[in-house]
Design a protein around this motif. Structure first.
Motif, PDB file in Angstrom:
ATOM      1  N   SER B 177       0.850  -1.187   0.000  1.00 28.17           N
ATOM      2  CA  SER B 177       0.000   0.000   0.000  1.00 28.17           C
ATOM      3  C   SER B 177       0.889   1.242   0.000  1.00 28.17           C
ATOM      4  CB  SER B 177      -0.871  -0.052   1.248  1.00 28.17           C
ATOM      5  OG  SER B 177      -1.256   1.225   1.635  1.00 28.17           O
ATOM      6  N   LEU B 178       0.572   2.198  -0.858  1.00 28.61           N
ATOM      7  CA  LEU B 178       1.351   3.437  -0.932  1.00 28.61           C
ATOM      8  C   LEU B 178       1.432   4.091   0.435  1.00 28.61           C
ATOM      9  CD1 LEU B 178       0.376   5.347  -4.164  1.00 28.61           C
ATOM     10  CD2 LEU B 178       2.245   3.775  -3.733  1.00 28.61           C
ATOM     11  N   GLU B 179       0.318   4.012   1.153  1.00 24.94           N
ATOM     12  CA  GLU B 179       0.218   4.651   2.457  1.00 24.94           C
ATOM     13  C   GLU B 179       1.331   4.199   3.409  1.00 24.94           C
ATOM     14  OE1 GLU B 179      -3.672   3.930   3.897  1.00 24.94           O
ATOM     15  OE2 GLU B 179      -3.274   4.817   5.868  1.00 24.94           O
ATOM     16  N   TYR B 180       1.702   2.906   3.312  1.00 18.42           N
ATOM     17  CA  TYR B 180       2.677   2.371   4.261  1.00 18.42           C
ATOM     18  C   TYR B 180       4.086   2.270   3.681  1.00 18.42           C
ATOM     19  CZ  TYR B 180      -1.521   1.309   6.848  1.00 18.42           C
ATOM     20  OH  TYR B 180      -2.711   1.419   7.506  1.00 18.42           O
ATOM     21  N   ALA B 181       4.254   2.673   2.420  1.00 20.38           N
ATOM     22  CA  ALA B 181       5.577   2.592   1.810  1.00 20.38           C
ATOM     23  C   ALA B 181       6.457   3.692   2.395  1.00 20.38           C
ATOM     24  CB  ALA B 181       5.459   2.736   0.305  1.00 20.38           C
TER      25      ALA B 181
END
Lengths: 196, 196
Positions: B177-181
């Protein structure tokens, strides 16, 4: 492709809580370890199976029968602390406060798992404390439904005997925080409050 | 008090990431395990030390030399994937997409730990790809400072050769997920964007 390593990983996965990744990490660590260290590990695994037996008095793990605790004349054999496993015994022993002797049940009563009194060392406990001058049986079982049921069973079986049956205190762990204690522990801690 | 068990726990504590409590749990699990299972574990530990060696071509762990991958005529030996450890090789192999061969460095350059080119299998890699018809060297090292430095070193050493040196892509993991990258991964993913 690398059969012996895969066999080792499969064998390591039988350890409790060890999955694929952890077993692989252990496998490579053993592969890369010093040969002397690996010989030590192999010898230790064999010895633990070959040399350890249960003490015929308290059923703790031991090399000699009776075990070091039962054979120690400085321990008070009139007070018997009942635990579920040798690990629990070691935990109590680490505390260093108890100078009596132990009785390891190797299980607790659990009707759901079809574990009855004959599946654990309960008869041996009752035989041992009856008419042997035991003054106190201290129950140090885990505060679970099964632990409580086992404690009740022991108390009922010994109620005609001239001895005290006690249970270790439930409450807030020393160094713990009220904020994080669960409600049941808190209500037990309140119930069992002591006068200052 | 229970010497053999303590010796086993001490030996198990040498496994990576294993402390007192985990070693104790493993020790008891071995103690209570089926004797056949324990014999299997002991045999597996011995075998892994006795039977495994390094492939003289790619330095992967193997029972036979050359290893199954190097000996497989269906694998494309003109493409060599460079990895740090046999574990990394297995990870790439599990993906199933790569049909070339490997080269295991058994380490990466790390001046801070005094690990230079002579401490890993770099000379063997360079010898192997020079004038042997290798068309592509694919670097699959971890995206760390040491991995990057090792990749640069290989690229520099091979720059006069008639072959391609490539590196596996950095980017957002599939299913991630982009959010957690982390920011670095995201900026690498942007930098290496591909046209649709």
């Amino acid at each position: 492709m690398i059969g012996p390593l895969e066999a080792l990983i499969a064998a390591l996965k039988k350890l409790p809580g060890v999955g694929d990744k952890t077993a692989t990490r252990y496998g490579f660590s053993i592969l890369n370890a010093d040969p002397a260290e690996v010989r030590e590990l192999v010898a230790a695994i064999r010895d633990v199976k070959a040399k350890l037996k249960l003490c015929s008095t308290c059923f703790h793990l031991t090399e000699e029968d009776p075990c070091g605790i039962c054979a120690d004349p400085r321990r008070d054999s009139t007070r018997v602390c009942v635990v579920e496993t040798p690990l629990d015994l070691l935990a109590v022993e680490k505390g260093g406060a108890f100078r009596g002797v132990y009785h390891v049940l190797h299980g607790v009563l659990s009707p759901l798992d079809a574990i009855g009194p004959e599946d654990v060392r309960l008869a041996e406990l009752l035989d041992r404390v009856r008419d042997q001058g035991v003054k106190e049986v201290i129950i140090a079982l885990n505060p679970t439904v099964e632990g409580e049921a086992t404690a009740s069973f022991i108390r009922d079986q010994l109620k005609d005997q001239d001895l005290v049956v006690s249970r270790i205190a439930y409450g807030i762990p020393v160094g713990g925080s009220l904020e994080y204690a669960d409600p049941l522990t808190l209500s037990r801690a309140l119930e069992n409050r002591v006068k200052l």
